[in-house]
Each structure stands twice: as C-alpha cells, then as structure tokens.
Design an enzyme around this catalytic site. Structure first.
Site, short mmCIF file in Angstrom:
data_model
loop_
_atom_site.label_atom_id
_atom_site.label_comp_id
_atom_site.label_asym_id
_atom_site.label_seq_id
_atom_site.Cartn_x
_atom_site.Cartn_y
_atom_site.Cartn_z
N HIS A 41 0.84 -1.19 0.00
CA HIS A 41 0.00 0.00 0.00
C HIS A 41 0.87 1.24 0.00
CE1 HIS A 41 -3.41 2.62 0.83
NE2 HIS A 41 -2.62 3.25 1.69
N ASP A 57 -15.39 2.41 7.86
CA ASP A 57 -14.34 3.37 7.49
C ASP A 57 -14.89 4.41 6.52
OD1 ASP A 57 -11.57 4.40 7.16
OD2 ASP A 57 -11.91 3.71 5.12
N ARG A 76 -14.99 12.51 9.32
CA ARG A 76 -13.74 13.16 9.75
C ARG A 76 -13.36 14.30 8.80
NH1 ARG A 76 -10.01 8.53 9.22
NH2 ARG A 76 -8.42 10.10 9.58
N SER A 101 -7.70 3.39 9.66
CA SER A 101 -8.46 3.50 8.40
C SER A 101 -7.74 2.76 7.28
CB SER A 101 -8.63 4.99 8.08
OG SER A 101 -9.04 5.20 6.76
N LYS A 123 -8.64 -1.38 5.56
CA LYS A 123 -8.92 -1.67 4.16
C LYS A 123 -8.01 -2.77 3.61
CE LYS A 123 -9.02 2.83 3.55
NZ LYS A 123 -9.43 4.22 3.49
N1 URA Z 1 -6.30 7.69 3.82
C1 URA Z 1 -7.17 6.82 4.36
O1 URA Z 1 -7.48 5.81 3.76
N2 URA Z 1 -7.67 7.08 5.58
C2 URA Z 1 -7.37 8.18 6.27
O2 URA Z 1 -7.84 8.34 7.37
C3 URA Z 1 -6.48 9.09 5.70
C4 URA Z 1 -5.95 8.82 4.46
#
Ligand code: URA
Ligand code: CA
Length: 433
Positions: free
Chosen positions: A82, A161, A168, A183, A187
């Site tokens: 990632h 998320d 947020r 977060s 994923k």
């Molecule tokens: N990228 C994400 O996937 N989550 C966040 O909280 C910030 C950046």
C-alpha cells in the site's frame, strides 16, 4: 452501553475497552449512533490519542463491519503493498510482476485515481482490451497459475471506514495518527492480505508533509498489522517531486515496462527493489532483505519479471504486444517541449502542482464522475539536483489540444531553477522492518 459515557471517557484521557470500541463502530455503521456523537468522539481521540491495543481493536472493528475478501484458495503467503499516494507512482505495475516472479503471490485489489494522484486500474486500462472484471474463481485461479491478478474494488468492504472518513473530513479530524492508521490498515486487512508492505510518502506531494509525521504513521501501521497477526513492514519515501519521469496513464505503463526491462528511472527502480525486497521476505521466499534483493535483480536481468507481466496482461484480456512495442499504447496528438528559461540546477519540482498540471491535461479526475484521457500527461527530462542549460527541455507535455498555456504556466511556476548546485533528495528515508 451509552455513547455519551464512551465520549466522556475518551475526553478524560481514559482507555476504551474492546467492547466500547465495537459498540460505537457497529452503532455508527448501522445508523443507531448519530453523527454528532461520533464527531465528538473523533475529536476526543484526536486530542487524547489511543494506545496500541485500542488502535488494533478499532482496526478490527472496522474490518468486521463489512465483507472480507477470502484469498484462502490462493497458495502461499499473500503479500499486499500500500502506498499512501503520490504523483507518477507507477510502482505497483512493475512490483507485482517482479514479486510474483520470485514466487510470492500478489492478489491485488486496486482503485481508480481521484484528483491529481493516479490509480492502478486506470493505468492498466490504457492497454487495449485489459479489464479488471474477474469473478472470484477467475481471480484465484489466475494468481495460482501466473502469480498475480488485479481486480477492481468489489463488495462492501469496511463500510465503517467509509462513514467515519467522510465524517472526519468535515469535522477537522482527519490528521490523527490512530484514525488514519486504522483507516488504512482496515482496508488492507479486509482485502485479504496475510502480510503488508507500506510505502509511506513524505514531502510536498504527500498526505504526510513532514518526515516526523510520516514516521509516526508508518510506525503506527506496522504496530497495528503486527498486533492483529499480519506481518507488516514499511518504508518512508520521498514525494517532494514526482516519482520517475512519467505522469499520466499510458505514459506510466510505458515507464513500468521500461522498469521491468531494467531500464526504468533510477528512483522508480530503487523503490521497486526496496519494497519488493520486503514483500519477498514477508512472502517467505528469502530470509533477508539482501537475499530478496538479489532475487529481484535476477528476475529483472533474466526477463522473468517481464514474462510474468506479459502473461498477466494477456490473462486479463489485454494486448501484450505493447510490452515489445509500447508505441501501441494510446498516444497524444501533440508533444510539446517545455524549455528551461535559464541555466542552473533544478531545485524543486513540486509534486502536488505537477500532478495538478497533468490533471488539467485530462490525465486525472477532478471529480469521481470525470472521464480521463489515458494518452495525455507529462514526461520529465530533469529531476531535482540535475544541471540544466537554458533552452534545454525540462518537460515534454503530451496533450490532445494545442493550447496548453495554463499547463505551461503551472509548470514554470512549480519547477524552480537556481544558480547553486542542489543535492538530489534521498529517496528512501527510512526502512522499518
Ligand atoms: N487515507 C485513508 O485511507 N484514511 C485516512 O484516514 C487518511 C488517508
Ligand atoms: Ca512515474
């Protein structure tokens, strides 16, 4: 359990229990806890932080809020990579084939680009016929047969998320290490990875502008991964200037192919070797980073990585003859050279703004609904630290329209040339293994 008690507890700097974390994540996902209470809790977390156990619990509560991809039909340790996002970051395309050629399966779920950062799927779709609509059976079979496959985002992954991130975004609570780390990790874990390699970018073009922030985020994510049973490693890499030379979909595919032939830009090659080494170690195909690197250099030198890439393109319906003949990729109508206005040294190529310039040409999406032009983009001829003569080409603009004055202005504004010699930035700033 009452949400207000959870908010007050965190406000006072206390630790939340596993049950309390699950309660608010599930309640929010299901819609039984309102936005205003969750925003208040997010702000409390922003100020009071979370310890390692709370962070791991939050991550897993988000993973369990939706579907999880089952990769158990794929043999071997599935390692995912990632990147926190950058400009001209073509790494995934080359890396998947390199790592697969070393025997580590790469089963990748990827997204499309938004804004000035590109997406792997868009890039791959510049290869004629290439598609990412594979059934789960096809996906599994392809990874077992040739080592790698890429599918688009499917299923209802981490709905918690999605909701929390949107909240947020409008409540001033994005830049919180525990919230960002959970977060991102939720994923990756929901997408089925056994092990994870993270490329945390730092600099002007990155989400984390300073090295210190990037380092905190990297450590937080590695800690979460390891605490929830997924071996995780990370690097911190420079994103003060775009990666490699090419920015734009088809242009980046060509750059990825060059990389697989061993002729890629120096920074992109180095990043692929560094991230690839961690992936090969986590995938159990080497005992040390050094041993993994030797293997990766071998599969580049003997053409095996390129061979995997050809098979991968063919398996997903694409025309693999682009590998030997990249001119078959979509070409823009105009190639416009941008000359340096003075001699000196390149001091800045501001990644963010260069990404926006490529987007203005049509290479990126301004909104989710925009269509993109796969052929357009920018090719840098110089990188930070390079000497340049007045009149020498700094950038080639690949465009489908004649008037690119807006792009030209932007490029001149964000590429700085100075008199005195400038050091090239260090690409790999830290390795966390
Ligand atoms: N990228 C994400 O996937 N989550 C966040 O909280 C910030 C950046
Ligand atoms: Ca690039």
């Amino acid at each position: 359990m009452r949400m207000v008690d959870i908010i007050e507890k965190k406000r006072n700097g206390e630790e939340l229990t596993t049950e309390e974390i699950r309660f608010f994540v599930n309640g929010y996902t299901e819609g039984t806890i309102p936005d205003y209470q969750v925003s208040s809790l997010m702000m409390a977390i922003y100020f009071q932080d979370m310890n390692d156990r709370e962070r791991a619990d939050l991550t897993m509560a988000m993973v369990e809020s939706g579907d999880q991809i089952d990769l158990s039909g794929i043999q071997g340790i599935k390692v995912d990579k990632h990147s926190t996002g950058g400009v001209g970051d073509t790494t995934t395309l080359s890396l998947a084939a390199m790592v697969a050629a070393c025997g580590v399966p790469v089963a990748k779920m990827s997204g499309r680009g938004l804004g000035h950062t590109g997406g792997t799927i868009d890039k791959l779709e510049s290869i004629k016929g290439f598609h990412v609509e594979l059934s789960n059976e096809q996906f599994t079979k392809q990874v077992n047969d040739i080592g790698t496959a890429v599918i688009g985002q499917s299923g209802n992954l981490t709905p918690a998320d999605k909701k929390l991130y949107a909240l947020r975004d409008v409540t001033g609570t994005v830049p919180s290490i525990p919230l960002i780390a959970s977060s991102i990790m939720s994923k990756k874990i929901a997408a089925g990875a056994d092990a994870i390699v993270l490329d945390v970018k730092t600099g002007d073009g990155a989400f984390m502008k300073t090295f210190e922030d990037a380092k905190s985020l990297a450590h937080a994510m590695v800690q979460i991964g390891n605490n929830v049973g997924r071996n995780t490693m990370a690097i911190i890499s420079d994103m003060s200037q775009p990666l490699g030379f090419a920015i734009g979909n088809a242009l980046e595919v060509k750059e990825a192919i060059d990389t697989l032939k061993g002729n890629g830009p120096e920074d992109l090659m180095e990043l692929c070797y560094t991230l690839g080494s961690q992936m090969v170690v986590l995938g159990g195909k080497a005992n040390s980073i050094d041993e993994a690197r030797v293997k990766l250099e071998e599969v580049i030198a003997n053409g095996q990585a390129l061979e995997v890439f050809k098979k991968f393109v063919t398996a997903q319906g694409g025309d693999a003859s682009v590998v030997d003949n990249p001119s078959l990729l979509p070409q823009a109508k105009y190639q416009i050279e941008l000359p340096a206005k003075k001699s000196g040294y390149v001091a800045k190529i501001e990644a963010d703004d260069i990404g926006v310039a490529a987007m203005l040409l049509g290479a990126g999406r301004a909104t989710k609904e925009s269509t993109i032009d796969l052929s357009v983009g920018l090719v840098l001829h110089k990188k930070v630290g390079d000497a340049v003569q007045e009149g020498e080409t700094l950038v080639t603009i690949h465009a489908n329209r004649e008037d690119v004055s807006e792009v030209v202005d932007k490029l001149y504004k964000h590429i700085e040339i100075v008199q005195d010699k400038v050091e090239a930035p260090t690409l790999i700033k830290e390795v966390i293994a």
